[in-house]
Scaffold this active site. Structure first.
Site, PDB file in Angstrom:
ATOM      1  N   GLU A 187      86.363 100.865  28.570  1.00 58.53           N
ATOM      2  CA  GLU A 187      86.630 102.067  29.362  1.00 58.53           C
ATOM      3  C   GLU A 187      86.091 102.017  30.791  1.00 58.53           C
ATOM      4  OE1 GLU A 187      85.078 105.707  27.689  1.00 58.53           O
ATOM      5  OE2 GLU A 187      85.769 106.889  29.395  1.00 58.53           O
ATOM      6  N   ARG A 202      95.058 116.019  16.695  1.00 59.72           N
ATOM      7  CA  ARG A 202      94.704 115.852  18.108  1.00 59.72           C
ATOM      8  C   ARG A 202      95.959 116.011  18.961  1.00 59.72           C
ATOM      9  NH1 ARG A 202      90.598 113.608  20.798  1.00 59.72           N
ATOM     10  NH2 ARG A 202      91.037 112.682  22.821  1.00 59.72           N
ATOM     11  N   ASP A 251      84.883 101.326  23.434  1.00 56.19           N
ATOM     12  CA  ASP A 251      84.485 102.578  24.081  1.00 56.19           C
ATOM     13  C   ASP A 251      82.962 102.616  23.981  1.00 56.19           C
ATOM     14  OD1 ASP A 251      84.066 105.122  25.040  1.00 56.19           O
ATOM     15  OD2 ASP A 251      85.856 105.945  24.070  1.00 56.19           O
ATOM     16  N   THR A 276      81.449 111.419  25.438  1.00 63.21           N
ATOM     17  CA  THR A 276      80.305 111.538  26.357  1.00 63.21           C
ATOM     18  C   THR A 276      79.832 112.997  26.462  1.00 63.21           C
ATOM     19  OG1 THR A 276      81.166 109.650  27.569  1.00 63.21           O
ATOM     20  CG2 THR A 276      79.497 110.946  28.683  1.00 63.21           C
ATOM     21  N   ASP A 300      76.561 105.012  29.212  1.00 63.29           N
ATOM     22  CA  ASP A 300      77.918 104.444  29.061  1.00 63.29           C
ATOM     23  C   ASP A 300      77.957 103.057  29.705  1.00 63.29           C
ATOM     24  OD1 ASP A 300      80.156 107.023  28.594  1.00 63.29           O
ATOM     25  OD2 ASP A 300      78.162 107.525  29.300  1.00 63.29           O
ATOM     26  N   SER A 307      84.310 113.217  19.499  1.00 63.59           N
ATOM     27  CA  SER A 307      84.395 111.761  19.377  1.00 63.59           C
ATOM     28  C   SER A 307      85.081 111.244  18.119  1.00 63.59           C
ATOM     29  CB  SER A 307      82.991 111.129  19.478  1.00 63.59           C
ATOM     30  OG  SER A 307      82.352 111.118  18.209  1.00 63.59           O
ATOM     31  N   ILE A 362      80.597 104.646  25.016  1.00 58.42           N
ATOM     32  CA  ILE A 362      80.217 105.924  24.402  1.00 58.42           C
ATOM     33  C   ILE A 362      81.490 106.749  24.329  1.00 58.42           C
ATOM     34  CG2 ILE A 362      78.934 108.089  24.546  1.00 58.42           C
ATOM     35  CD1 ILE A 362      76.709 106.706  25.898  1.00 58.42           C
ATOM     36  N   ASP A 363      81.891 107.070  23.136  1.00 58.56           N
ATOM     37  CA  ASP A 363      83.063 107.924  22.943  1.00 58.56           C
ATOM     38  C   ASP A 363      82.540 109.322  22.662  1.00 58.56           C
ATOM     39  OD1 ASP A 363      85.826 108.528  22.506  1.00 58.56           O
ATOM     40  OD2 ASP A 363      85.356 108.620  20.371  1.00 58.56           O
ATOM     41  N   LYS A 367      84.932 111.882  14.064  1.00 55.13           N
ATOM     42  CA  LYS A 367      85.925 112.544  13.201  1.00 55.13           C
ATOM     43  C   LYS A 367      86.594 111.540  12.267  1.00 55.13           C
ATOM     44  CE  LYS A 367      87.909 114.740  16.871  1.00 55.13           C
ATOM     45  NZ  LYS A 367      86.869 114.759  17.914  1.00 55.13           N
ATOM     46  N   ASP A 406      89.991 104.729  22.463  1.00 53.76           N
ATOM     47  CA  ASP A 406      89.665 106.007  21.832  1.00 53.76           C
ATOM     48  C   ASP A 406      90.150 106.100  20.388  1.00 53.76           C
ATOM     49  OD1 ASP A 406      88.212 107.312  23.836  1.00 53.76           O
ATOM     50  OD2 ASP A 406      90.051 107.775  24.932  1.00 53.76           O
ATOM     51  N   HIS A 410      90.451 118.956  25.416  1.00 57.74           N
ATOM     52  CA  HIS A 410      90.879 117.662  24.876  1.00 57.74           C
ATOM     53  C   HIS A 410      92.013 117.787  23.873  1.00 57.74           C
ATOM     54  CE1 HIS A 410      86.780 115.560  25.822  1.00 57.74           C
ATOM     55  NE2 HIS A 410      87.387 116.024  26.885  1.00 57.74           N
TER      56      HIS A 410
HETATM   57  N1  A2P Z   1      91.256 115.692  29.339  1.00 57.66           N
HETATM   58  C1  A2P Z   1      91.107 115.010  28.210  1.00 57.66           C
HETATM   59  N2  A2P Z   1      91.973 115.203  27.191  1.00 57.66           N
HETATM   60  C2  A2P Z   1      91.822 114.520  26.043  1.00 57.66           C
HETATM   61  N3  A2P Z   1      90.843 113.602  25.829  1.00 57.66           N
HETATM   62  C3  A2P Z   1      89.960 113.365  26.806  1.00 57.66           C
HETATM   63  C4  A2P Z   1      90.045 114.054  28.038  1.00 57.66           C
HETATM   64  N4  A2P Z   1      89.043 113.635  28.841  1.00 57.66           N
HETATM   65  C5  A2P Z   1      88.359 112.700  28.138  1.00 57.66           C
HETATM   66  N5  A2P Z   1      88.902 112.531  26.912  1.00 57.66           N
HETATM   67  C6  A2P Z   1      88.483 111.586  25.881  1.00 57.66           C
HETATM   68  O1  A2P Z   1      88.688 112.187  24.610  1.00 57.66           O
HETATM   69  C7  A2P Z   1      87.747 111.647  23.700  1.00 57.66           C
HETATM   70  C8  A2P Z   1      86.862 112.636  23.086  1.00 57.66           C
HETATM   71  O2  A2P Z   1      87.617 113.620  22.605  1.00 57.66           O
HETATM   72  P1  A2P Z   1      87.051 114.481  21.473  1.00 57.66           P
HETATM   73  O3  A2P Z   1      85.563 114.329  21.483  1.00 57.66           O
HETATM   74  O4  A2P Z   1      87.505 115.804  21.907  1.00 57.66           O
HETATM   75  O5  A2P Z   1      87.702 113.936  20.247  1.00 57.66           O
HETATM   76  C9  A2P Z   1      86.907 110.770  24.457  1.00 57.66           C
HETATM   77  O6  A2P Z   1      87.444 109.491  24.333  1.00 57.66           O
HETATM   78  C10 A2P Z   1      87.013 111.259  25.841  1.00 57.66           C
HETATM   79  O7  A2P Z   1      86.606 110.223  26.630  1.00 57.66           O
HETATM   80  P2  A2P Z   1      85.073 109.663  26.630  1.00 57.66           P
HETATM   81  O8  A2P Z   1      85.097 108.370  25.877  1.00 57.66           O
HETATM   82  O9  A2P Z   1      84.842 109.485  28.064  1.00 57.66           O
HETATM   83  O10 A2P Z   1      84.161 110.700  26.012  1.00 57.66           O
HETATM   84 MG    MG Z   2      86.457 107.820  24.411  1.00 58.10          MG
HETATM   85 MG    MG Z   3      83.751 106.672  26.550  1.00 54.63          MG
HETATM   86 MG    MG Z   4      84.589 108.537  29.414  1.00 55.27          MG
END
Ligand code: A2P
Ligand code: MG
Ligand code: MG
Ligand code: MG
Length: 339
Positions: free
Chosen positions: A61, A264, A124, A129, A36, A247, A126-127, A250, A276, A223
Site C-alpha cells: 500500500e 462491504r 497491507d 489504520t 504503517d 479492517s 496496517i489494514d 472481519k 485489502d 467505507h
Molecule cells: N473511502 C474509503 N472507502 C472504503 N475503504 C477505504 C476508504 N478509505 C480507506 N479505505 C480502506 O478500507 C479498509 C478498511 O475498511 P474497514 O475497516 O472499514 O473494513 C482499509 O483497507 C482502508 O485502508 P487502510 O489500509 O489505509 O486502513
Molecule cells: Mg487496507
Molecule cells: Mg493499510
Molecule cells: Mg491506508
C-alpha cells in the site's frame, strides 16, 4: 510450508513496531502513521532477506513519496529507529542495521503491479489504520499470488479477542487477545494466539437459517454504505444488529464462525485494492466460506493493484450464499429505481 512459517515469523516481528505514533494524511486524505511505514519496510526487508534466490515482487500500500520531502526527515529517522530496534530484538536479524535510504528503498520495493504471471507478495502493512488509531481492530495482511491466484495468506489481528466477537453477550475486555489466521491453498485455515505456537483448524459457521445469522460491516460509514447492508439483511431475515469492526479482522472472525455474513459496499468512485482483500479472501475460502462481488463473481486478483469488480464484496458460507445474493440483487435494483 516454508511460506506460511515465514509469513508468521514476519508478522510477529512487525507487531512489535506498532507503537503509538504520529499521523500524516495521504493525498486521498486517509491516515498513515510511522507504524504503517515501519511495518512495510520491515516486511519488505525480511522477505527479501529470506528469499534471496527468487525474483522479488511486492505489491504494497505505502510508498516513500511523502517521506522523501525535507519536512519529513524527522519522521523518517523515527521510522528507521523503529525498524532497527525491531531487527535488533530478533536473534536472526540482530546484526542488520538499515540506513534511512535503506528504509526508503525497502518501502518502495512495494511498487510492483502484480498481475497474472509469476509470484507476487501482497501486503497491507496496517489494514484499518483508523481502527488502529482508535485502539480498535486492525490487521497486518500478507498474501502470496501465484499466476494471479492467492495461494497463501496470513492475517495478524493484534486486538482481536480469542473469544467470539459475533454474539450479543460480549465482554471484549476479558480473556486473551491477539489472533493470527493463516491459510495455504488446499490445506485449510488455522488460527493461533499471536504469542503462542499451537494452531487450531477453523471453519466458517454452518448456520443455514438467516434468522440466526449475525453480520459484520465496516465501523466507518465512509467505507461502506450502512443503509444498503441494512436493507439487504432485512430482506434476508437477519434479526441481529450489525457488528461493526475495522479492517480484515472481519474476514478472520468470519473464518472461525463468529458471524455468518460480511457485507462491504463502498461509496461511488472508490476502487478496491488487492491488499485489502487477498489475505482475508483465502482465510475465509479455505475455512469453507465464499467471497464474491455483488454479482456473485469470485474476486480476481490478477488484474494489477486494483480489484476490478461489480459494486461490492459479499462473504458468507455456501448454504447462505444463494439467498444472500438474491437479497443483494433485489436491494441494488430497489436502490437504482429510487434514484
Ligand atoms: N473511502 C474509503 N472507502 C472504503 N475503504 C477505504 C476508504 N478509505 C480507506 N479505505 C480502506 O478500507 C479498509 C478498511 O475498511 P474497514 O475497516 O472499514 O473494513 C482499509 O483497507 C482502508 O485502508 P487502510 O489500509 O489505509 O486502513
Ligand atoms: Mg487496507
Ligand atoms: Mg493499510
Ligand atoms: Mg491506508
Amino acid at each position: 510450508m516454508l511460506g506460511v512459517k515465514l509469513t508468521i515469523h514476519i508478522i510477529e516481528k512487525v507487531q512489535k513496531v506498532l507503537l503509538q505514533s504520529d499521523v500524516q494524511s495521504k493525498s486521498d486524505r486517509s491516515p498513515v502513521t510511522v507504524a504503517d511505514y515501519g511495518s512495510q519496510a520491515l516486511v519488505s526487508f525480511v522477505l527479501q532477506r529470506e528469499l534471496p534466490s527468487e525474483p522479488f515482487s511486492l505489491v504494497a500500500e505505502e510508498d516513500s513519496g511523502d517521506l522523501r520531502k525535507d519536512e519529513a526527515q524527522e519522521t523518517l529517522e523515527r521510522i528507521t529507529k523503529l525498524v532497527n530496534d525491531t531487527l535488533a530484538s530478533d536473534e536472526s536479524y540482530a546484526t542488520s542495521t538499515l540506513s534511512t535510504e535503506d528504509v526508503l528503498r525497502a518501502i518502495d520495493s512495494g511498487k510492483s503491479d502484480g498481475g497474472s504471471h509469476g509470484r507476487h507478495w501482497v501486503l497491507d502493512p496496517i489494514d484499518g489504520t483508523k481502527g488502529f488509531l482508535r485502539g480498535d481492530q486492525y490487521a497486518i495482511a500478507l498474501a502470496l499470488l501465484d499466476e494471479g491466484k492467492v495461494v497463501l495468506g496470513a492475517l495478524a489481528c493484534p486486538n482481536l479477542p480469542l473469544a467470539s466477537i459475533g454474539g450479543v453477550n460480549q465482554h471484549p475486555s476479558q480473556g486473551e487477545v491477539g489472533c493470527l489466521f493463516f491459510a495455504n491453498i488446499g490445506a485449510g485455515t488455522y488460527m493461533q494466539l499471536l504469542n503462542s505456537s499451537s494452531a487450531i483448524k477453523v471453519q466458517v459457521t454452518a448456520i443455514e437459517n438467516p434468522e440466526e445469522a449475525s453480520f459484520f460491516e465496516s465501523y466507518e460509514a465512509a467505507h461502506s454504505i450502512h443503509d444498503l447492508s441494512s436493507s439487504i439483511t432485512k430482506k434476508l431475515g437477519v434479526k441481529a444488529p450489525p457488528v461493526r469492526i475495522d479492517s480484515q479482522a472481519k474476514y478472520g472472525a468470519l473464518s472461525r464462525g463468529d458471524g455468518a455474513i460480511y457485507l462491504r459496499f463502498p461509496h461511488k468512485g472508490y476502487r478496491e485494492k488487492i491488499w485489502d482483500h487477498a489475505a482475508g479472501c483465502i482465510v475465509v475460502t479455505e475455512a469453507g466460506g465464499v467471497v464474491t462481488d455483488a454479482a456473485g463473481n469470485p474476486l480476481d486478483f490478477s488484474k494489477g493493484r486494483y480489484l476490478d469488480l461489480d459494486t461490492g464484496i459479499i462473504v458468507t458460507n455456501q448454504k447462505l450464499m444463494p439467498s444472500l445474493l438474491k437479497a443483494v440483487r433485489d436491494s441494488l435494483e430497489e436502490k437504482a429505481s429510487s434514484l
